[in-house]
Design an enzyme around this catalytic site. Sequence first.
Site, mmCIF file in Angstrom:
data_model
loop_
_atom_site.group_PDB
_atom_site.id
_atom_site.type_symbol
_atom_site.label_atom_id
_atom_site.label_comp_id
_atom_site.label_asym_id
_atom_site.label_seq_id
_atom_site.Cartn_x
_atom_site.Cartn_y
_atom_site.Cartn_z
ATOM 1 N N HIS A 43 71.328 8.885 40.800
ATOM 2 C CA HIS A 43 70.914 9.265 42.157
ATOM 3 C C HIS A 43 72.075 9.576 43.104
ATOM 4 O O HIS A 43 73.150 8.991 43.028
ATOM 5 C CB HIS A 43 70.032 8.198 42.825
ATOM 6 N N GLU A 95 108.389 41.038 15.190
ATOM 7 C CA GLU A 95 109.045 39.849 15.743
ATOM 8 C C GLU A 95 107.987 38.862 16.220
ATOM 9 O O GLU A 95 106.940 39.245 16.738
ATOM 10 C CB GLU A 95 109.947 40.255 16.917
ATOM 11 N N GLY A 136 94.432 18.428 14.004
ATOM 12 C CA GLY A 136 95.338 18.123 15.133
ATOM 13 C C GLY A 136 94.749 17.073 16.063
ATOM 14 O O GLY A 136 93.562 16.758 16.011
ATOM 15 N N GLN A 181 94.042 16.173 5.429
ATOM 16 C CA GLN A 181 95.473 16.469 5.535
ATOM 17 C C GLN A 181 96.243 15.163 5.358
ATOM 18 O O GLN A 181 95.987 14.183 6.054
ATOM 19 C CB GLN A 181 95.791 17.091 6.893
ATOM 20 N N ALA A 204 83.258 -0.266 43.494
ATOM 21 C CA ALA A 204 82.565 0.345 44.632
ATOM 22 C C ALA A 204 83.554 0.790 45.712
ATOM 23 O O ALA A 204 84.553 0.123 45.982
ATOM 24 C CB ALA A 204 81.593 -0.677 45.224
HETATM 25 P P1 TTP Z 1 98.273 22.700 17.816
HETATM 26 O O1 TTP Z 1 97.710 23.411 18.984
HETATM 27 O O2 TTP Z 1 99.690 22.885 17.464
HETATM 28 O O3 TTP Z 1 98.038 21.112 17.973
HETATM 29 P P2 TTP Z 1 96.859 20.263 18.559
HETATM 30 O O4 TTP Z 1 95.507 20.819 18.292
HETATM 31 O O5 TTP Z 1 97.040 18.879 18.014
HETATM 32 O O6 TTP Z 1 96.988 20.292 20.169
HETATM 33 P P3 TTP Z 1 97.967 19.569 21.227
HETATM 34 O O7 TTP Z 1 99.135 20.461 21.393
HETATM 35 O O8 TTP Z 1 97.120 19.477 22.477
HETATM 36 O O9 TTP Z 1 98.309 18.199 20.702
HETATM 37 O O10 TTP Z 1 97.430 23.051 16.509
HETATM 38 C C1 TTP Z 1 96.929 24.329 16.199
HETATM 39 C C2 TTP Z 1 95.727 24.167 15.290
HETATM 40 O O11 TTP Z 1 96.083 23.567 14.045
HETATM 41 C C3 TTP Z 1 94.693 23.279 15.886
HETATM 42 O O12 TTP Z 1 93.446 23.826 15.539
HETATM 43 C C4 TTP Z 1 94.909 21.940 15.196
HETATM 44 C C5 TTP Z 1 95.421 22.335 13.843
HETATM 45 N N1 TTP Z 1 96.395 21.422 13.227
HETATM 46 C C6 TTP Z 1 96.101 20.830 12.010
HETATM 47 O O13 TTP Z 1 95.035 21.043 11.430
HETATM 48 N N2 TTP Z 1 97.049 20.019 11.438
HETATM 49 C C7 TTP Z 1 98.249 19.753 12.046
HETATM 50 O O14 TTP Z 1 99.060 18.993 11.484
HETATM 51 C C8 TTP Z 1 98.523 20.384 13.318
HETATM 52 C C9 TTP Z 1 99.826 20.138 14.017
HETATM 53 C C10 TTP Z 1 97.567 21.198 13.853
#
Ligand code: TTP
Length: 398
Positions: A306, A142, A9, A74, A382
């Site tokens: 500093h 749910e 992500g 991915q 500055a």
């Molecule tokens: P999200 O929390 O949905 O996405 P994100 O990590 O990109 O965060 P933001 O909403 O700030 O943009 O993702 C959940 C988890 O899955 C996170 O660990 C990232 C991962 N992920 C992937 O590996 N591949 C993907 O295509 C997506 C959408 C998420």
Amino acid sequence: MDAVILCAGKGTRLMPLTENRPKPMIPIAGKPILEHIINKIEGFVDNIYLIVKYKKEIIINHFKNHPKITFIEQKEIDGTGYAVLMAKEYIKDDFLVINGDIVFDDDLKNIVDYKNAMALTEVSNPENFGVVVLDDENNIIELQEKPKNPKSNLINAGIYKFEKNIFDILENLKPSKRGEVELTDAISELIQNGNMKGIKLNGYWNDTGRPWDLLDANKHLLKNIKTDIKGKIGKNVVIDGNVIIEESAEVKHNSVIEGPAIIKSGAIVGPLAYIRPNTVLMENTGVGNSSEIKGSIIMKNTKIPHLSYIGDSIIGENCNIACNTITANLRFDDKPVKVNIKGKIVKSVRKLGVIMGDNVKTGVQVSFMPGVKIGSSCWLGANCLIDKDVESNSFVYK
Ligand code: TTP
């Protein structure tokens, strides 16, 4: 058993900290978020598959020598479901899936006993998460995605146990309205078949979604450190509480360090510096004469030589913070500091300083109002008072 960790992500809510690194590589308590997860599971899983994409080379470079880790890229499609599907040809049996950006205490020993299960945690703001409703036997009945009226305080904690046939469900899923193949859509099918348990996690959990979550997770993890001083300590240095000072770090004379705090290798503190609790100084940082750092993460190679005060802040890599740079971290009215997250102004916490990207330079006497974000590679001239967010690559001057 194997584990798949989702690290592809973008972590857009954490910009500018994710401008130059994937979210799982943001350092808290002295190492990347992802390394904390890997350290927790490497003792009981056989193989760890990291699903990578955004800034993948940083993850690969950091973990390339780990004997249990394989990297899987991915491909074009987004979504957590598609990310899991990438591991299909590698997984032989039941497996764990973990979001690569969460900080948690639980040892996950409870969840591995179930065929299909989701870890749950209780929060006070469930409307921002995937809310779960359980029956009396802990079957999930749910799953509500960010509901206006949540039916419980229990939420999806981003840790799952699946049987291998989850891949058949994932392969047949259509992209959601936002064009992503969502893991939660596959889980909904398992729920309909009465085949998804909800297992409550023990202890702390944090999805590090917003900058102040990172500081909270940093503070939590620092509670567990034990004093370990290998670096060079000068005359009249006062060290109080649990403090790690790594080999080749140096604390020069008359400095005060109040733990918990971590000073990584190559960092130079003092003379006459004041490091207050919950501070981490990453590799090769420098904090000099009469600079005070409190509750902050200072990433590698950043220098604060500093007369500066940095409180409740995150400062990126390679920044140069000139003399008399001051962060305000508390409002006069004591109300939560407001922060702009992807264009929306949200309330954060009572004390929050500046969130700064990498390669920023401040001139002398720059001041920051609470909660401002500074993009990477900015020059702040500055005597500027920075009271709004600054875009990356800007030059702000009076
Ligand atoms: P999200 O929390 O949905 O996405 P994100 O990590 O990109 O965060 P933001 O909403 O700030 O943009 O993702 C959940 C988890 O899955 C996170 O660990 C990232 C991962 N992920 C992937 O590996 N591949 C993907 O295509 C997506 C959408 C998420």
